[in-house]
Design a protein around this motif. Sequence first.
Motif, PDB file in Angstrom:
ATOM      1  N   MET A 138      -3.748 -17.085 -42.583  1.00 49.74           N
ATOM      2  CA  MET A 138      -3.552 -18.252 -43.446  1.00 49.74           C
ATOM      3  C   MET A 138      -2.938 -19.400 -42.657  1.00 49.74           C
ATOM      4  SD  MET A 138      -0.776 -16.507 -46.030  1.00 49.74           S
ATOM      5  CE  MET A 138      -1.407 -14.924 -46.512  1.00 49.74           C
ATOM      6  N   ARG A 139      -3.086 -20.580 -43.200  1.00 46.29           N
ATOM      7  CA  ARG A 139      -2.479 -21.756 -42.550  1.00 46.29           C
ATOM      8  C   ARG A 139      -0.986 -21.770 -42.824  1.00 46.29           C
ATOM      9  NH1 ARG A 139      -6.560 -24.871 -40.696  1.00 46.29           N
ATOM     10  NH2 ARG A 139      -8.422 -24.831 -41.977  1.00 46.29           N
ATOM     11  N   MET A 140      -0.234 -22.012 -41.769  1.00 49.66           N
ATOM     12  CA  MET A 140       1.224 -22.052 -41.911  1.00 49.66           C
ATOM     13  C   MET A 140       1.702 -23.503 -41.907  1.00 49.66           C
ATOM     14  SD  MET A 140       2.148 -18.827 -41.763  1.00 49.66           S
ATOM     15  CE  MET A 140       1.085 -17.402 -41.696  1.00 49.66           C
ATOM     16  N   LYS A 141       2.863 -23.736 -42.510  1.00 52.94           N
ATOM     17  CA  LYS A 141       3.435 -25.083 -42.471  1.00 52.94           C
ATOM     18  C   LYS A 141       3.856 -25.434 -41.052  1.00 52.94           C
ATOM     19  CE  LYS A 141       5.099 -26.609 -46.897  1.00 52.94           C
ATOM     20  NZ  LYS A 141       6.105 -26.362 -47.883  1.00 52.94           N
ATOM     21  N   GLU A 142       4.418 -24.433 -40.368  1.00 49.81           N
ATOM     22  CA  GLU A 142       4.863 -24.674 -38.995  1.00 49.81           C
ATOM     23  C   GLU A 142       3.632 -24.552 -38.103  1.00 49.81           C
ATOM     24  OE1 GLU A 142       6.159 -21.949 -40.735  1.00 49.81           O
ATOM     25  OE2 GLU A 142       7.785 -23.116 -41.589  1.00 49.81           O
ATOM     26  N   ASP A 143       3.097 -25.694 -37.723  1.00 51.91           N
ATOM     27  CA  ASP A 143       1.893 -25.714 -36.897  1.00 51.91           C
ATOM     28  C   ASP A 143       2.222 -26.494 -35.626  1.00 51.91           C
ATOM     29  OD1 ASP A 143      -0.633 -25.670 -35.934  1.00 51.91           O
ATOM     30  OD2 ASP A 143      -1.525 -26.959 -37.459  1.00 51.91           O
ATOM     31  N   ALA A 144       2.790 -25.788 -34.646  1.00 56.20           N
ATOM     32  CA  ALA A 144       3.300 -26.442 -33.438  1.00 56.20           C
ATOM     33  C   ALA A 144       2.201 -27.195 -32.689  1.00 56.20           C
ATOM     34  CB  ALA A 144       3.941 -25.400 -32.541  1.00 56.20           C
ATOM     35  N   MET A 145       0.995 -26.617 -32.648  1.00 54.32           N
ATOM     36  CA  MET A 145      -0.114 -27.246 -31.914  1.00 54.32           C
ATOM     37  C   MET A 145      -0.804 -28.326 -32.741  1.00 54.32           C
ATOM     38  SD  MET A 145      -0.120 -25.486 -29.109  1.00 54.32           S
ATOM     39  CE  MET A 145      -1.707 -25.528 -28.327  1.00 54.32           C
ATOM     40  N   ASN A 146      -0.466 -28.375 -34.011  1.00 52.52           N
ATOM     41  CA  ASN A 146      -1.055 -29.340 -34.948  1.00 52.52           C
ATOM     42  C   ASN A 146      -2.586 -29.270 -34.969  1.00 52.52           C
ATOM     43  OD1 ASN A 146      -0.662 -31.198 -36.912  1.00 52.52           O
ATOM     44  ND2 ASN A 146      -0.586 -32.959 -35.549  1.00 52.52           N
ATOM     45  N   ASN A 147      -3.123 -28.072 -34.894  1.00 52.57           N
ATOM     46  CA  ASN A 147      -4.581 -27.927 -34.906  1.00 52.57           C
ATOM     47  C   ASN A 147      -5.074 -27.103 -36.105  1.00 52.57           C
ATOM     48  OD1 ASN A 147      -3.626 -25.457 -34.174  1.00 52.57           O
ATOM     49  ND2 ASN A 147      -4.702 -25.322 -32.230  1.00 52.57           N
ATOM     50  N   GLY A 148      -4.160 -26.829 -37.029  1.00 52.16           N
ATOM     51  CA  GLY A 148      -4.545 -26.121 -38.248  1.00 52.16           C
ATOM     52  C   GLY A 148      -4.946 -24.683 -38.011  1.00 52.16           C
ATOM     53  N   GLN A 149      -4.478 -24.113 -36.913  1.00 49.97           N
ATOM     54  CA  GLN A 149      -4.852 -22.727 -36.597  1.00 49.97           C
ATOM     55  C   GLN A 149      -4.242 -21.753 -37.628  1.00 49.97           C
ATOM     56  OE1 GLN A 149      -3.069 -20.865 -33.193  1.00 49.97           O
ATOM     57  NE2 GLN A 149      -5.023 -20.037 -32.545  1.00 49.97           N
ATOM     58  N   THR A 150      -5.051 -20.790 -38.019  1.00 50.56           N
ATOM     59  CA  THR A 150      -4.529 -19.812 -38.982  1.00 50.56           C
ATOM     60  C   THR A 150      -3.826 -18.679 -38.226  1.00 50.56           C
ATOM     61  OG1 THR A 150      -6.667 -18.767 -38.944  1.00 50.56           O
ATOM     62  CG2 THR A 150      -6.254 -20.238 -40.776  1.00 50.56           C
ATOM     63  N   LYS A 151      -2.828 -18.116 -38.875  1.00 51.97           N
ATOM     64  CA  LYS A 151      -2.083 -17.017 -38.248  1.00 51.97           C
ATOM     65  C   LYS A 151      -1.953 -15.876 -39.255  1.00 51.97           C
ATOM     66  CE  LYS A 151       0.638 -20.129 -35.456  1.00 51.97           C
ATOM     67  NZ  LYS A 151       1.834 -20.935 -35.482  1.00 51.97           N
ATOM     68  N   PRO A 152      -1.795 -14.642 -38.762  1.00 51.40           N
ATOM     69  CA  PRO A 152      -1.639 -13.548 -39.723  1.00 51.40           C
ATOM     70  C   PRO A 152      -0.284 -13.662 -40.406  1.00 51.40           C
ATOM     71  CG  PRO A 152      -1.328 -12.765 -37.485  1.00 51.40           C
ATOM     72  CD  PRO A 152      -1.765 -14.185 -37.371  1.00 51.40           C
ATOM     73  N   GLY A 153      -0.276 -13.500 -41.703  1.00 53.35           N
ATOM     74  CA  GLY A 153       1.007 -13.633 -42.418  1.00 53.35           C
ATOM     75  C   GLY A 153       0.907 -13.175 -43.851  1.00 53.35           C
ATOM     76  N   TYR A 154       1.966 -13.432 -44.577  1.00 48.93           N
ATOM     77  CA  TYR A 154       2.060 -13.039 -45.989  1.00 48.93           C
ATOM     78  C   TYR A 154       2.531 -14.242 -46.797  1.00 48.93           C
ATOM     79  CZ  TYR A 154       1.965  -8.290 -44.140  1.00 48.93           C
ATOM     80  OH  TYR A 154       1.602  -7.123 -43.494  1.00 48.93           O
ATOM     81  N   ASN A 155       2.121 -14.274 -48.050  1.00 48.02           N
ATOM     82  CA  ASN A 155       2.580 -15.315 -48.962  1.00 48.02           C
ATOM     83  C   ASN A 155       3.813 -14.757 -49.690  1.00 48.02           C
ATOM     84  OD1 ASN A 155       2.944 -17.235 -50.903  1.00 48.02           O
ATOM     85  ND2 ASN A 155       0.901 -17.055 -51.821  1.00 48.02           N
ATOM     86  N   VAL A 156       4.967 -15.337 -49.388  1.00 48.15           N
ATOM     87  CA  VAL A 156       6.221 -14.845 -49.987  1.00 48.15           C
ATOM     88  C   VAL A 156       6.596 -15.730 -51.163  1.00 48.15           C
ATOM     89  CG1 VAL A 156       8.668 -14.364 -49.554  1.00 48.15           C
ATOM     90  CG2 VAL A 156       6.994 -14.010 -47.743  1.00 48.15           C
ATOM     91  N   GLN A 157       6.665 -15.122 -52.339  1.00 46.81           N
ATOM     92  CA  GLN A 157       7.047 -15.849 -53.551  1.00 46.81           C
ATOM     93  C   GLN A 157       8.489 -15.499 -53.889  1.00 46.81           C
ATOM     94  OE1 GLN A 157       4.845 -17.853 -55.662  1.00 46.81           O
ATOM     95  NE2 GLN A 157       3.702 -17.813 -53.744  1.00 46.81           N
ATOM     96  N   ILE A 158       9.272 -16.523 -54.209  1.00 47.52           N
ATOM     97  CA  ILE A 158      10.648 -16.211 -54.619  1.00 47.52           C
ATOM     98  C   ILE A 158      10.990 -16.932 -55.919  1.00 47.52           C
ATOM     99  CG2 ILE A 158      11.552 -15.729 -52.297  1.00 47.52           C
ATOM    100  CD1 ILE A 158      12.977 -18.496 -52.478  1.00 47.52           C
ATOM    101  N   GLY A 159      11.894 -16.332 -56.667  1.00 47.74           N
ATOM    102  CA  GLY A 159      12.447 -16.958 -57.861  1.00 47.74           C
ATOM    103  C   GLY A 159      13.936 -17.127 -57.586  1.00 47.74           C
TER     104      GLY A 159
END
Length: 420
Positions: A138-159
């Motif tokens: 998925m696309r992360m907010k932290e995109d150091a290269m600014n190229n929209g590269q997707t990285k493996p991750g999880y969507n963390v929901q919090i209340g």
Amino acid sequence: MLVDLGQISLEVSYIDGTKLESVANKYTFVWRKSVEKNKAKLEAKIRFILEQIEEGIAQDRDNGEQEQAPEIDSEELKERIKKLNESNKFDKKVNKAEFKALKELEKHQEKLEEYEQKLAMLGDRNSYSKTDTDATFMRMKEDAMNNGQTKPGYNVQIGTENQYITNFGIYSNPTDTTTLNSFISLHYARFGSLPKLICADSGYGSHENYKFLEQNGIQAFVKFPYFHKEQKRSYKQNGFLVDNLFYNPKGDFYICPIGQRLSKIDKKRTTSSTGFISNIDIYKAENCQGCPLRGRCHKSKDNRIIQVNHDLLAYKAKVRERLTSEQGLYHRSKRPIEPEAVFGQMKFNKQYKRFRHKGFSKVQMDFALFAMAFNIQKLWKNMATNLKKVCLTFYLPIFTLMHSFELKNIYKRRFKEQIA
Ligand code: SF4
């Protein structure tokens, strides 16, 4: 414990989500599209070889019976290869070409099995990581290269409530909209009750979510897309927008800016990715030919057609009223300093930007430990602040008073000494 200490009530939940990187490497991707494409190519190859072998066998057969080409499924293909091997028609020395084809088929069967396993692993996802199969690209907010590269991750929901993490959920789905129902269910599973009120951004404002919240008696302070846009004067004054057309509920028709009727011509049902069904009504203008406003009204060559989801409009009206009320303004202003502030603390102050474990269960444990530590620290800080307040308001004046008496006595003593 936090409820007992009066820190939280568990009746309010400010919800938001963020993407956290998996520990897996970013080049370990498996994409659904490429698996499906390669599988289709392989199936074509298998079909071709099978047809050739089948033909050879059919010619050899006395009765001329033609067996049907098997379905391209690794298990069935395995069975088929086994039968062909048992038929003794593939002698290495006599039928060299057939023997070679059969060996090739065996290799393809293994590859087909691999593709099937990959598709099973993907489920309804579009990608996964080879080294952390539960992680999705998925696309992360932290995109150091600014190229929209997707990285493996999880969507963390919090209340959150008072900046304490009261509920969390880990998802492989990168969109927030489809996670809300399960997230609220998690709240129930953890505490045995549902929150009375939730506040979330427009990413959660969908027909399905509004219906779910209403059915469960939860007050929704959840914006919908275009909520801010529709507050603007330019939006309100645009008479061509569907939202601004006059609707006659009795006659079930709309009136366009020139005064023509848009009558209902049809209805349809749409199904979301989660299987939620919405009813859409379709209205069409009687005649747009020669209308002077046509250029501004619509681009269709035919008469104007609009599609309206009346149920969603009713939910939106309720939510709009709630969000613009005094209570709504309060919760909307609080939302950025609730989950957003927690994410800020988490990602930048505590540098918790990546999970340390692989797989759903371990990642959940990872985040649960973080959430507990976060809440304990928050509680400690709150208690320290309260203690400081007590000291400043109660002990400090007493101390100052005592100190001033002491000073007075010292000066008195000195004065007496000087006189003496
Ligand atoms: S283009 Fe058609 S729908 Fe639009 S204002 Fe004219 S008559 Fe009405």
